[in-house]
Scaffold this motif. Sequence first.
Motif, PDB file in Angstrom:
ATOM      1  N   LEU A 173      31.062  43.996  52.817  1.00 29.53           N
ATOM      2  CA  LEU A 173      30.044  45.023  52.960  1.00 29.53           C
ATOM      3  C   LEU A 173      30.570  46.240  52.215  1.00 29.53           C
ATOM      4  CD1 LEU A 173      27.575  46.438  54.375  1.00 29.53           C
ATOM      5  CD2 LEU A 173      29.187  47.005  56.215  1.00 29.53           C
ATOM      6  N   VAL A 174      29.728  46.864  51.395  1.00 28.34           N
ATOM      7  CA  VAL A 174      30.118  48.095  50.700  1.00 28.34           C
ATOM      8  C   VAL A 174      29.411  49.254  51.386  1.00 28.34           C
ATOM      9  CG1 VAL A 174      30.152  49.355  48.528  1.00 28.34           C
ATOM     10  CG2 VAL A 174      30.433  46.866  48.527  1.00 28.34           C
ATOM     11  N   ILE A 175      30.196  50.105  52.020  1.00 33.42           N
ATOM     12  CA  ILE A 175      29.672  51.258  52.737  1.00 33.42           C
ATOM     13  C   ILE A 175      29.518  52.404  51.743  1.00 33.42           C
ATOM     14  CG2 ILE A 175      30.120  52.886  54.614  1.00 33.42           C
ATOM     15  CD1 ILE A 175      31.862  50.603  55.869  1.00 33.42           C
ATOM     16  N   PRO A 176      28.360  53.044  51.677  1.00 27.47           N
ATOM     17  CA  PRO A 176      28.164  54.128  50.715  1.00 27.47           C
ATOM     18  C   PRO A 176      29.219  55.227  50.865  1.00 27.47           C
ATOM     19  CG  PRO A 176      26.083  53.516  51.711  1.00 27.47           C
ATOM     20  CD  PRO A 176      27.148  52.785  52.462  1.00 27.47           C
ATOM     21  N   PRO A 177      29.692  55.785  49.749  1.00 26.13           N
ATOM     22  CA  PRO A 177      30.753  56.803  49.793  1.00 26.13           C
ATOM     23  C   PRO A 177      30.451  58.007  50.676  1.00 26.13           C
ATOM     24  CG  PRO A 177      30.368  56.105  47.537  1.00 26.13           C
ATOM     25  CD  PRO A 177      29.303  55.467  48.376  1.00 26.13           C
ATOM     26  N   ASP A 227      24.126  45.874  49.245  1.00 31.81           N
ATOM     27  CA  ASP A 227      25.187  46.404  50.101  1.00 31.81           C
ATOM     28  C   ASP A 227      26.394  45.470  50.189  1.00 31.81           C
ATOM     29  OD1 ASP A 227      23.776  48.790  50.924  1.00 31.81           O
ATOM     30  OD2 ASP A 227      22.453  47.441  52.033  1.00 31.81           O
ATOM     31  N   LYS A 228      26.429  44.459  49.318  1.00 33.56           N
ATOM     32  CA  LYS A 228      27.525  43.480  49.364  1.00 33.56           C
ATOM     33  C   LYS A 228      28.201  43.363  48.004  1.00 33.56           C
ATOM     34  CE  LYS A 228      26.873  38.873  49.540  1.00 33.56           C
ATOM     35  NZ  LYS A 228      26.547  37.554  50.109  1.00 33.56           N
ATOM     36  N   MET A 229      29.499  43.114  48.045  1.00 34.14           N
ATOM     37  CA  MET A 229      30.281  42.832  46.855  1.00 34.14           C
ATOM     38  C   MET A 229      30.953  41.481  47.058  1.00 34.14           C
ATOM     39  SD  MET A 229      33.525  44.934  45.308  1.00 34.14           S
ATOM     40  CE  MET A 229      32.563  46.126  44.425  1.00 34.14           C
ATOM     41  N   ILE A 230      30.928  40.648  46.028  1.00 32.32           N
ATOM     42  CA  ILE A 230      31.586  39.346  46.089  1.00 32.32           C
ATOM     43  C   ILE A 230      32.779  39.390  45.146  1.00 32.32           C
ATOM     44  CG2 ILE A 230      31.344  36.867  45.668  1.00 32.32           C
ATOM     45  CD1 ILE A 230      28.299  37.262  46.150  1.00 32.32           C
ATOM     46  N   LEU A 231      33.945  39.036  45.662  1.00 31.57           N
ATOM     47  CA  LEU A 231      35.169  38.987  44.863  1.00 31.57           C
ATOM     48  C   LEU A 231      35.646  37.546  44.818  1.00 31.57           C
ATOM     49  CD1 LEU A 231      35.462  41.718  46.969  1.00 31.57           C
ATOM     50  CD2 LEU A 231      36.924  42.256  45.052  1.00 31.57           C
ATOM     51  N   LEU A 232      36.029  37.086  43.633  1.00 33.91           N
ATOM     52  CA  LEU A 232      36.451  35.698  43.452  1.00 33.91           C
ATOM     53  C   LEU A 232      37.906  35.622  43.049  1.00 33.91           C
ATOM     54  CD1 LEU A 232      33.299  34.507  41.501  1.00 33.91           C
ATOM     55  CD2 LEU A 232      33.781  34.194  43.925  1.00 33.91           C
ATOM     56  N   SER A 233      38.597  34.630  43.610  1.00 32.28           N
ATOM     57  CA  SER A 233      40.009  34.395  43.347  1.00 32.28           C
ATOM     58  C   SER A 233      40.202  32.915  43.051  1.00 32.28           C
ATOM     59  CB  SER A 233      40.829  34.789  44.577  1.00 32.28           C
ATOM     60  OG  SER A 233      42.106  34.221  44.539  1.00 32.28           O
ATOM     61  N   TYR A 234      41.092  32.612  42.121  1.00 33.28           N
ATOM     62  CA  TYR A 234      41.373  31.209  41.819  1.00 33.28           C
ATOM     63  C   TYR A 234      42.067  30.510  42.985  1.00 33.28           C
ATOM     64  CZ  TYR A 234      40.201  31.785  36.891  1.00 33.28           C
ATOM     65  OH  TYR A 234      39.553  32.002  35.715  1.00 33.28           O
ATOM     66  N   THR A 235      42.870  31.239  43.755  1.00 30.06           N
ATOM     67  CA  THR A 235      43.663  30.609  44.804  1.00 30.06           C
ATOM     68  C   THR A 235      42.918  30.437  46.118  1.00 30.06           C
ATOM     69  OG1 THR A 235      44.602  32.759  45.365  1.00 30.06           O
ATOM     70  CG2 THR A 235      45.869  31.370  43.854  1.00 30.06           C
TER      71      THR A 235
END
Length: 184
Positions: A104-108, A89-97
């Motif tokens: 949390l990813v809520i189901p559509p 239920d989680k998404m991790i997004l990475l940024s250089y800065t």
Amino acid sequence: MTTALAPTLPARLSLTPETPLAGLLDGAWWPRTRDLAAELPPLVDALEERYGRITRVAVNPTRWPVVPHKVAATGHIVHVGWFTEQDPDKMILLSYTTGRCDLLVIPPGTEPAAAARLMTAAALPGSVLAAGALMSDEAATGRRTRDTRSVEDAWETDGGSVPPPLRHPLVGARMIPLPGNPRR
């Protein structure tokens, strides 16, 4: 002949306010579909001002029928990885800065009222609830609401019989209300 692309809808997103009080999540995202290639570009665009250029995303493939290796976002490519050990239920997004953003990813198909509660809970500064815990809590709240109605219906149709004891949500033990204390 030129084909016009359908306009993309903005990401349904709720982020924690900028504060030094860190929590386990940085907010919640409510995609419209399970098509990661279509849903990811608006999300990345929405996060760019706060987190800078998102370069990588990690998901659990349990919730996504297809996990592309690369997704085109505005002006760059986002690399997508999947990890079965990650909370589904989680998404991790990475940024250089800025570093990392956990959502949390809520189901559509989630009902709007439930999605609103989840988006609010995930955006609370300093929250120690993980994505899976928030989803479990929401599911339990929905069941409790339905159970309350069925208990009231049973009271009316069974001649006022006492309903069975409630189950404790954490340890599974039976809770018996004390005389004079109304049930919640």
